[in-house]
Design a protein around this motif. Structure first.
Motif, PDB file in Angstrom:
ATOM      1  N   TRP A 103       0.678  -1.171  -0.021  1.00 59.57           N
ATOM      2  CA  TRP A 103      -0.081   0.039  -0.039  1.00 59.57           C
ATOM      3  C   TRP A 103       0.785   1.505   0.059  1.00 59.57           C
ATOM      4  O   TRP A 103       0.138   2.324   0.040  1.00 59.57           O
ATOM      5  CB  TRP A 103      -1.124  -0.168   0.981  1.00 59.57           C
ATOM      6  N   GLY A 104       2.147   1.224   0.088  1.00 60.14           N
ATOM      7  CA  GLY A 104       2.899   2.374  -0.058  1.00 60.14           C
ATOM      8  C   GLY A 104       3.197   3.458  -1.340  1.00 60.14           C
ATOM      9  O   GLY A 104       3.824   4.205  -1.211  1.00 60.14           O
ATOM     10  N   TYR A 105       2.616   2.843  -2.333  1.00 61.23           N
ATOM     11  CA  TYR A 105       2.470   3.636  -3.571  1.00 61.23           C
ATOM     12  C   TYR A 105       1.191   4.115  -4.254  1.00 61.23           C
ATOM     13  O   TYR A 105       0.997   4.323  -5.470  1.00 61.23           O
ATOM     14  CB  TYR A 105       3.140   2.896  -4.802  1.00 61.23           C
ATOM     15  N   ILE A 289       9.631  10.942   4.068  1.00 66.50           N
ATOM     16  CA  ILE A 289      10.141   9.540   3.244  1.00 66.50           C
ATOM     17  C   ILE A 289       9.651   9.904   1.709  1.00 66.50           C
ATOM     18  O   ILE A 289       8.383  10.297   1.505  1.00 66.50           O
ATOM     19  CB  ILE A 289       9.228   8.198   3.828  1.00 66.50           C
ATOM     20  N   ALA A 290      10.723   9.909   1.043  1.00 65.37           N
ATOM     21  CA  ALA A 290      10.578  10.095  -0.413  1.00 65.37           C
ATOM     22  C   ALA A 290      10.544   9.049  -1.506  1.00 65.37           C
ATOM     23  O   ALA A 290      11.625   8.067  -1.405  1.00 65.37           O
ATOM     24  CB  ALA A 290      11.726  11.153  -0.796  1.00 65.37           C
ATOM     25  N   THR A 291       9.565   8.871  -2.109  1.00 64.59           N
ATOM     26  CA  THR A 291       9.424   7.782  -3.136  1.00 64.59           C
ATOM     27  C   THR A 291       8.547   8.686  -4.210  1.00 64.59           C
ATOM     28  O   THR A 291       8.438   9.589  -4.369  1.00 64.59           O
ATOM     29  CB  THR A 291       9.062   6.401  -2.638  1.00 64.59           C
ATOM     30  N   GLU A 292       8.423   7.765  -5.233  1.00 66.96           N
ATOM     31  CA  GLU A 292       7.360   8.115  -6.270  1.00 66.96           C
ATOM     32  C   GLU A 292       6.130   8.942  -5.934  1.00 66.96           C
ATOM     33  O   GLU A 292       5.314   8.492  -5.054  1.00 66.96           O
ATOM     34  CB  GLU A 292       7.013   6.735  -7.203  1.00 66.96           C
ATOM     35  N   LYS A 298      -0.709  17.567  -6.291  1.00 68.50           N
ATOM     36  CA  LYS A 298      -2.097  17.246  -6.685  1.00 68.50           C
ATOM     37  C   LYS A 298      -2.359  15.904  -5.629  1.00 68.50           C
ATOM     38  O   LYS A 298      -3.724  15.591  -5.519  1.00 68.50           O
ATOM     39  CB  LYS A 298      -2.095  16.905  -8.140  1.00 68.50           C
ATOM     40  N   LEU A 299      -1.517  14.935  -5.435  1.00 66.33           N
ATOM     41  CA  LEU A 299      -1.992  13.823  -4.479  1.00 66.33           C
ATOM     42  C   LEU A 299      -2.450  14.267  -3.031  1.00 66.33           C
ATOM     43  O   LEU A 299      -3.015  13.445  -2.218  1.00 66.33           O
ATOM     44  CB  LEU A 299      -0.863  13.120  -4.149  1.00 66.33           C
ATOM     45  N   ARG A 300      -2.120  15.690  -2.527  1.00 67.33           N
ATOM     46  CA  ARG A 300      -2.624  16.008  -1.334  1.00 67.33           C
ATOM     47  C   ARG A 300      -1.876  15.170  -0.135  1.00 67.33           C
ATOM     48  O   ARG A 300      -0.773  14.889  -0.324  1.00 67.33           O
ATOM     49  CB  ARG A 300      -4.053  16.139  -1.080  1.00 67.33           C
ATOM     50  N   PHE A 304       2.163  11.649   1.599  1.00 67.37           N
ATOM     51  CA  PHE A 304       2.549  11.299   3.093  1.00 67.37           C
ATOM     52  C   PHE A 304       2.596   9.790   3.346  1.00 67.37           C
ATOM     53  O   PHE A 304       3.465   9.285   4.159  1.00 67.37           O
ATOM     54  CB  PHE A 304       2.047  11.995   4.176  1.00 67.37           C
ATOM     55  N   GLN A 305       1.684   8.970   2.716  1.00 67.28           N
ATOM     56  CA  GLN A 305       1.619   7.724   2.741  1.00 67.28           C
ATOM     57  C   GLN A 305       2.399   6.899   1.886  1.00 67.28           C
ATOM     58  O   GLN A 305       2.296   5.437   2.021  1.00 67.28           O
ATOM     59  CB  GLN A 305       0.145   7.274   2.849  1.00 67.28           C
ATOM     60  N   ARG A 306       2.749   7.651   0.940  1.00 67.64           N
ATOM     61  CA  ARG A 306       3.754   6.843   0.019  1.00 67.64           C
ATOM     62  C   ARG A 306       5.135   6.427   0.845  1.00 67.64           C
ATOM     63  O   ARG A 306       6.199   7.198   0.376  1.00 67.64           O
ATOM     64  CB  ARG A 306       4.090   7.606  -1.367  1.00 67.64           C
ATOM     65  N   ILE A 307       5.104   5.204   1.209  1.00 66.89           N
ATOM     66  CA  ILE A 307       6.483   4.937   2.232  1.00 66.89           C
ATOM     67  C   ILE A 307       6.952   3.720   1.670  1.00 66.89           C
ATOM     68  O   ILE A 307       7.848   3.156   2.250  1.00 66.89           O
ATOM     69  CB  ILE A 307       5.875   4.972   3.450  1.00 66.89           C
ATOM     70  N   GLY A 308       6.601   3.123   0.448  1.00 61.86           N
ATOM     71  CA  GLY A 308       7.019   1.971  -0.015  1.00 61.86           C
ATOM     72  C   GLY A 308       6.233   0.803   0.529  1.00 61.86           C
ATOM     73  O   GLY A 308       5.331   0.869   1.032  1.00 61.86           O
TER      74      GLY A 308
END
Length: 428
Positions: A103-105, A289-292, A298-300, A304-308
């Motif tokens: 669920w991280g992407y 945490i930085a990923t795609e 626009k993701l608002r 912040f939940q894009r954690i891998g």
């Protein structure tokens, strides 16, 4: 030497044996799940209603659990949702060949939507994380601050709320100012005055616990956030204890940011948490945490939940926990929490304990904190668990923190009180 068929047969038997614990969990969570009590039973016999609900939890009947302040016990519908999700996702049979059970992407709106509704915000203002500590670190790391800027906190913050700011201070020269809350907090006005008097022209953030982990005081969050906004200061609230203990509406609170750990009072899966960021503030918070997608505005809050890679079945359990709480009704749950906490507080005071829980009923809910010198809390804690199968928690040297989740029955509290009396008589 065994032949191939014999070897595979032996391997299969070993695998089956190893799988027995998982099979037992599945049996408990799915095949043996008792029905929820009829809602009408509540009006007829309230204690019978909660007694029936107690059967949804795997805690043995001869144990008394009084520590939701640390972690809750997930009821059977939550366990069922988790296990069912594992059975589904581990087949790797998703319709889209680019879809995987991590669920991280992605947005995972099927989980964010019910959570946003439950806590009173918009989907785009909420991010699915793993606990309040992680969310607090996002807040402390994400807000633009320079050396000399001040962050105002209290002396009753959890380490997972306080130390992200300490790290920021040590690394970048931000100044952490701490107000001392009285034990007990007498009223809301006292808290507001303490914050107001501590604000300076350099104050940039007010960070505080909605419910303090030290004493269980329910701080006047709405009023503190209004104070912060009136002075152009960001408000960030550690709400680790709130979801599932009290009805929560973050829009009504007026806070800029809010963190929580639903694995406590909502009884959700361990490793579920969230970060709320008010829409007007989202673009002012950097990712930790930085990923795609990390810089896609626009993701608002989704960015912040894009954690891998992470664990989808935990989110299934979180959604089921929300559904379970909604079936019971948060008004009913909160009323139960207040009633049981009031009872245990009154009984402990009768026994000579000093209350560190607010005398104002509006400023306490499901956590009761008392000071009981000369009793040594760790000796008592160990004795209660080893001799009486009762679990509590506290602090040195003589503080007891007693959590009373709705599934704790009156007879359970009375059993704790009797055990406390017995321990004190042994030590007299």
């Amino acid at each position: 030497m065994p032949d191939r068929r014999g070897f595979l047969s032996t391997l299969g038997a070993a695998a089956a044996t190893a799988a027995l614990p998982i099979g037992k969990i599945y049996e408990d969570a799915y095949q043996s799940q008792p029905a929820l009590p009829d809602a009408a039973l509540y009006a007829i016999d309230e204690e019978a209603y909660w007694t029936a609900l107690r059967k949804q939890f795997l805690i043995p009947e001869d144990e008394v659990y009084l520590n939701n302040g640390t972690v809750g016990s997930s009821p059977m519908p939550v366990l069922k949702a988790i296990v069912d999700c594992y059975h589904d996702v581990e087949r790797m049979a998703q319709k889209d060949p680019e879809d995987y059970p991590i669920w991280g992407y992605a947005a995972w709106n099927e989980f964010r939507d019910p959570l946003a509704e439950f806590v009173g915000c918009k989907r785009d203002e909420i991010a699915l994380l793993r606990n309040a500590t992680e969310a607090n670190s996002y807040i402390a790391n994400g807000v633009d601050l320079k050396a000399g800027d001040e962050v105002l906190i209290t002396d009753q913050e959890h380490p997972g709320g306080e130390h992200p700011w300490d790290l920021r201070a040590k690394r970048y020269g931000v100044v952490i100012k701490k107000i001392t809350l009285p034990k007990p907090v007498p009223d809301a006005a006292t808290v507001l005055n303490l914050f107001n008097e501590a604000i300076t022209p350099r104050t940039r953030v007010i960070f505080f616990s909605h419910i303090t982990t030290v004493t269980g005081a329910v701080l006047p969050a709405k009023e503190i956030c209004a104070l912060a906004r009136s002075k152009g200061i960001l408000s960030a609230v550690d709400g680790a204890h709130v979801p599932g203990m009290m009805k929560l509406d973050v829009h009504d609170l007026g806070c800029d940011m809010y963190s929580a750990s639903p694995h406590k009072w909502l009884q959700a899966t361990k490793g579920t948490g969230f970060l709320y960021v008010r829409d007007d503030v989202i673009d002012r918070v950097w990712n930790t945490i930085a990923t795609e997608g990390w810089d896609d505005t626009k993701l608002r809050a989704e960015r912040f939940q894009r954690i891998g890679s992470s664990n989808v079945p935990t989110l299934c359990g979180l959604r089921a926990a929300i559904e379970f709480a909604n079936q019971i009704g948060m008004e009913r749950i909160e009323k139960r929490h207040r009633k049981m906490a009031d009872y245990v507080l009154g009984e402990m005071v009768k026994r000579g304990a000093t209350s560190w829980t607010s005398p104002d009923g509006a400023l306490r809910c499901g956590i009761t904190t008392v000071n009981v010198p000369p009793v040594k809390r760790m000796e008592l804690e160990n004795w209660l668990w080893k001799e009486k199968k009762i679990r509590i928690r506290g602090g040195e040297p003589s503080k007891l923190r007693i959590s009373t989740p709705y599934f704790v029955l009156r007879k359970d509290v009375d059993r704790f009180l009797a055990a406390f009396d017995e321990y004190k008589s042994k030590k007299a």
